[in-house]
Scaffold this motif. Structure first.
Motif, PDB file in Angstrom:
ATOM      1  N   ARG A 105      49.037 -58.278 -19.597  1.00  0.00           N
ATOM      2  CA  ARG A 105      49.476 -56.818 -19.404  1.00  0.00           C
ATOM      3  C   ARG A 105      48.666 -55.950 -19.068  1.00  0.00           C
ATOM      4  O   ARG A 105      48.218 -54.991 -19.771  1.00  0.00           O
ATOM      5  N   VAL A 106      47.704 -56.246 -17.978  1.00  0.00           N
ATOM      6  CA  VAL A 106      46.818 -55.237 -17.242  1.00  0.00           C
ATOM      7  C   VAL A 106      47.438 -54.702 -15.941  1.00  0.00           C
ATOM      8  O   VAL A 106      48.118 -55.475 -15.299  1.00  0.00           O
ATOM      9  N   PRO A 107      46.726 -53.471 -15.644  1.00  0.00           N
ATOM     10  CA  PRO A 107      47.325 -52.924 -14.196  1.00  0.00           C
ATOM     11  C   PRO A 107      46.810 -53.777 -13.126  1.00  0.00           C
ATOM     12  O   PRO A 107      45.812 -54.455 -13.323  1.00  0.00           O
ATOM     13  N   ILE A 108      47.441 -53.963 -12.207  1.00  0.00           N
ATOM     14  CA  ILE A 108      47.295 -54.686 -11.129  1.00  0.00           C
ATOM     15  C   ILE A 108      47.292 -53.846  -9.710  1.00  0.00           C
ATOM     16  O   ILE A 108      48.184 -53.206  -9.114  1.00  0.00           O
ATOM     17  N   ILE A 109      46.088 -53.863  -8.851  1.00  0.00           N
ATOM     18  CA  ILE A 109      46.249 -53.344  -7.393  1.00  0.00           C
ATOM     19  C   ILE A 109      46.019 -54.532  -6.787  1.00  0.00           C
ATOM     20  O   ILE A 109      45.211 -55.422  -6.962  1.00  0.00           O
ATOM     21  N   SER A 116      50.010 -48.339 -21.258  1.00  0.00           N
ATOM     22  CA  SER A 116      51.087 -48.182 -22.317  1.00  0.00           C
ATOM     23  C   SER A 116      52.547 -48.541 -21.763  1.00  0.00           C
ATOM     24  O   SER A 116      53.448 -48.692 -22.341  1.00  0.00           O
ATOM     25  N   ARG A 117      52.726 -48.193 -20.499  1.00  0.00           N
ATOM     26  CA  ARG A 117      53.927 -48.380 -19.893  1.00  0.00           C
ATOM     27  C   ARG A 117      54.409 -49.657 -19.283  1.00  0.00           C
ATOM     28  O   ARG A 117      55.376 -49.948 -18.829  1.00  0.00           O
ATOM     29  N   LEU A 154      43.959 -45.375 -11.434  1.00  0.00           N
ATOM     30  CA  LEU A 154      43.679 -46.390 -12.634  1.00  0.00           C
ATOM     31  C   LEU A 154      42.645 -45.952 -13.533  1.00  0.00           C
ATOM     32  O   LEU A 154      42.655 -46.075 -14.785  1.00  0.00           O
ATOM     33  N   ASP A 155      41.535 -45.605 -12.756  1.00  0.00           N
ATOM     34  CA  ASP A 155      40.487 -44.797 -13.548  1.00  0.00           C
ATOM     35  C   ASP A 155      40.930 -43.592 -14.363  1.00  0.00           C
ATOM     36  O   ASP A 155      40.448 -43.733 -15.735  1.00  0.00           O
ATOM     37  N   LYS A 156      41.478 -42.901 -13.890  1.00  0.00           N
ATOM     38  CA  LYS A 156      42.010 -41.400 -14.526  1.00  0.00           C
ATOM     39  C   LYS A 156      43.170 -41.828 -15.486  1.00  0.00           C
ATOM     40  O   LYS A 156      43.173 -40.868 -16.376  1.00  0.00           O
ATOM     41  N   GLU A 157      43.994 -42.664 -15.144  1.00  0.00           N
ATOM     42  CA  GLU A 157      45.206 -42.719 -16.058  1.00  0.00           C
ATOM     43  C   GLU A 157      45.434 -44.083 -16.511  1.00  0.00           C
ATOM     44  O   GLU A 157      46.578 -44.457 -17.103  1.00  0.00           O
ATOM     45  N   SER A 158      44.302 -44.959 -16.695  1.00  0.00           N
ATOM     46  CA  SER A 158      44.363 -46.241 -17.421  1.00  0.00           C
ATOM     47  C   SER A 158      45.210 -46.405 -18.828  1.00  0.00           C
ATOM     48  O   SER A 158      46.226 -47.225 -18.487  1.00  0.00           O
ATOM     49  N   HIS A 159      45.005 -45.475 -19.641  1.00  0.00           N
ATOM     50  CA  HIS A 159      45.742 -45.558 -20.835  1.00  0.00           C
ATOM     51  C   HIS A 159      47.141 -45.335 -20.754  1.00  0.00           C
ATOM     52  O   HIS A 159      47.980 -46.433 -21.339  1.00  0.00           O
ATOM     53  N   SER A 160      47.565 -44.480 -20.052  1.00  0.00           N
ATOM     54  CA  SER A 160      49.104 -44.051 -19.879  1.00  0.00           C
ATOM     55  C   SER A 160      49.685 -45.234 -19.061  1.00  0.00           C
ATOM     56  O   SER A 160      50.745 -45.549 -19.252  1.00  0.00           O
ATOM     57  N   ILE A 161      49.142 -45.700 -17.951  1.00  0.00           N
ATOM     58  CA  ILE A 161      49.601 -46.792 -17.145  1.00  0.00           C
ATOM     59  C   ILE A 161      49.679 -48.186 -18.122  1.00  0.00           C
ATOM     60  O   ILE A 161      50.951 -48.627 -17.984  1.00  0.00           O
TER      61      ILE A 161
END
Length: 103
Positions: free
Chosen positions: A23-27, A72-73, A63-70
């Motif tokens: 459940r981590v962001p992916i580029i 959480s969604r 991702l650096d600036k919005e990591s937490h909100s990304i």
């Protein structure tokens, strides 16, 4: 935390699935396997064109600036279809079907 996958070629997309399971962001680059996985999981990956360095860097900054909100969604949904035992069973069924049709 996240997965950055600027691949030129991938046979199936296992690194992407590993990232989804955590459940981590992916580029990821815009190769066909990544695009297909993205579509199958509600288009939550950040997919960039390989030739577009600015797009890639833009996603890194986002991702650096919005990591937490990304994070959480994020909800990649049910990943159980990729479990080894299920995939192996489906492969076996395909082989059995082919063998039956050759008789």
């Amino acid at each position: 935390k996240g997965v950055i996958y600027p691949s030129i070629y991938e046979g199936y997309g296992l690194p992407i699935l590993e990232g989804m399971s955590q459940r981590v962001p992916i580029i990821a680059s815009d190769i066909s396997t990544n695009i297909e996985l993205n579509k199958s999981h509600d288009c939550q990956l950040f997919v960039f064109r390989l030739e577009n360095e600015e797009e890639f860097l833009g996603y890194l900054v986002k991702l650096d600036k919005e990591s937490h909100s990304i994070r959480s969604r994020l909800d990649y949904g049910d990943l159980s279809m990729y479990r080894y035992d299920g995939v192996a069973q489906r492969h076996l069924q395909v082989y059995q079907c082919i063998l039956r049709s050759e008789k």
